[in-house]
Design an enzyme around this catalytic site. Structure first.
Site, short mmCIF file in Angstrom:
data_model
loop_
_atom_site.label_atom_id
_atom_site.label_comp_id
_atom_site.label_asym_id
_atom_site.label_seq_id
_atom_site.Cartn_x
_atom_site.Cartn_y
_atom_site.Cartn_z
CE LYS A 35 -125.71 -9.92 -54.40
NZ LYS A 35 -126.93 -10.73 -54.55
CE1 TYR A 261 -128.66 18.37 -74.33
CE2 TYR A 261 -128.13 17.05 -72.39
CZ TYR A 261 -127.78 17.58 -73.63
OH TYR A 261 -126.53 17.30 -74.14
#
Length: 366
Positions: A35, A261
């Site tokens: 999965k 940032y």
């Protein structure tokens, strides 16, 4: 070679499958859990390789994942762990086998199979023995048996449950209680049905720690991809996925200059940074910023500098001999996904499955 890429090592996959297979008796089936893009790698590539190794079953979370395997030519049986009624038509068309985990699901799939004139369509019954996520309870057994026996359209292929803490030996009593509860439920159902669906309960850590619960089949997910339930077991495995990139640019940062940032780093002394083209859009969480995480360059650890950007990270290479264009490993051979994930109180599963789909997958064969 792609600049930023996730290398998928099929020789490592074969090694891990062979190792997990060695932990169970020859007559015990192996169900490979593929999965979430085979834990962030490439489900179609992984499934094809495992099919060559004669895996007995695949397990996926959703119908769409099973469809992708069928589209790739996979013919091995596929258990869908969390199907939804809206997908029944597709599930039937692609010969996928549903996990039936509630009265509503059993009633709806039984009616669907009847409407489609199916005979003995394979279903898998899941029982909740303590994880409290999906599954019938022991009290549901008489009703389940009644529903199945009166329907020629369904046949129970397997009975299963899921261990909640198989990796934690401090929870051994709880796990043994789960196993005993599942034994009781399964034996009652098999007696009343008059036939014996195969049984499975153990995940990777359950395979290692609870051999008495191997039953007819075991499920392995994280172990296939190179991570065990202890550092000692992980050492017996090989990482299948290796996340790599390159140095785009180097900068000399003077004392007092900031990086990234929000000026998250103010240099206290001159330093050298390297900018790498991978960021939080690719699965590298902002939590790794400001020295929490690190990458490996020329065999040396280079800690993150400043905040993680959407498409880039910056690392400290002041004491590392490297050049623009040099390779960088985020996780893989030098630093396992477990070790890096632990830096942010996470687990390998999360880091592996977060690798974004824009990161090119590069398959390495033997």
């Amino acid at each position: 070679m792609a600049i930023t890429r996730l290398e998928i090592d099929l020789s490592a996959l074969k090694h891990n499958y062979t190792y997990m297979r060695s932990k169970v008796a020859p007559n015990v089936r192996m169900m490979a859990v593929v999965k979430a893009f085979a834990y962030g790698s490439d489900a179609q590539v992984v499934a094809k390789e495992l099919e060559k190794l004669n895996v007995d079953y695949f397990a996926v979370a959703y119908v769409a994942e099973g469809v992708a395997l069928r589209d790739a030519g996979i013919t091995t049986p596929i258990l869908v762990l969390h199907p939804q009624p809206d997908n029944f038509e597709t599930l039937l068309e692609r010969c996928l086998e549903p996990n039936i985990y509630s009265k509503r699901m059993l009633e709806m799939f039984s009616a669907f199979a009847k409407a489609k004139k199916q005979t003995a369509y394979p279903i898998h019954l899941k029982f909740n023995t303590g994880l409290n996520r999906l599954g019938f309870t022991a009290d549901d057994v008489p009703w389940i048996v009644e529903q199945v026996l009166k329907s020629e359209h369904l046949k129970v292929k397997s009975l299963f449950s899921h261990l909640a803490a198989s990796e934690d030996l401090d929870e051994r009593d709880f796990t043994l209680h789960q196993i005993a509860q599942f034994d009781e439920i399964a034996n009652e159902i098999k007696t009343q049905l008059g036939y014996a669906p195969f049984m499975h309960m153990t995940n990777t850590s359950g395979i290692i720690n609870y051999p008495s619960a191997h039953y007819d089949c075991v499920r392995t997910g994280i172990g296939l991809y190179g991570y065990g339930n202890t550092p000692e077991e992980t050492a017996n495995l090989k990482p299948v996925a290796r996340l790599k990139s390159v140095i785009s640019q180097k900068h000399i940062i003077n004392s007092g200059d900031s990086v990234g940032y929000n000026r998250a780093l103010i240099a206290k002394e001159q330093m050298v940074t390297a900018t790498i083209p991978i960021g939080h859009a690719d699965g590298i969480s902002r939590a790794y910023g400001n020295g929490v995480g690190y990458v490996t360059i020329a065999g040396e650890k280079a800690p993150f500098v400043g905040n993680v950007c959407m498409d880039m990270i910056m690392v400290n290479v002041t004491n590392i001999t490297c050049e623009e264009g040099d390779d960088v490993e985020i996780f893989g051979t030098h630093t396992g996904a477990n070790a890096l994930a632990q830096k942010v109180q996470s687990i390998s599963y999360e880091l592996l499955t977060m690798v974004g789909q824009r990161v090119k997958r590069v398959v390495l064969r033997e």
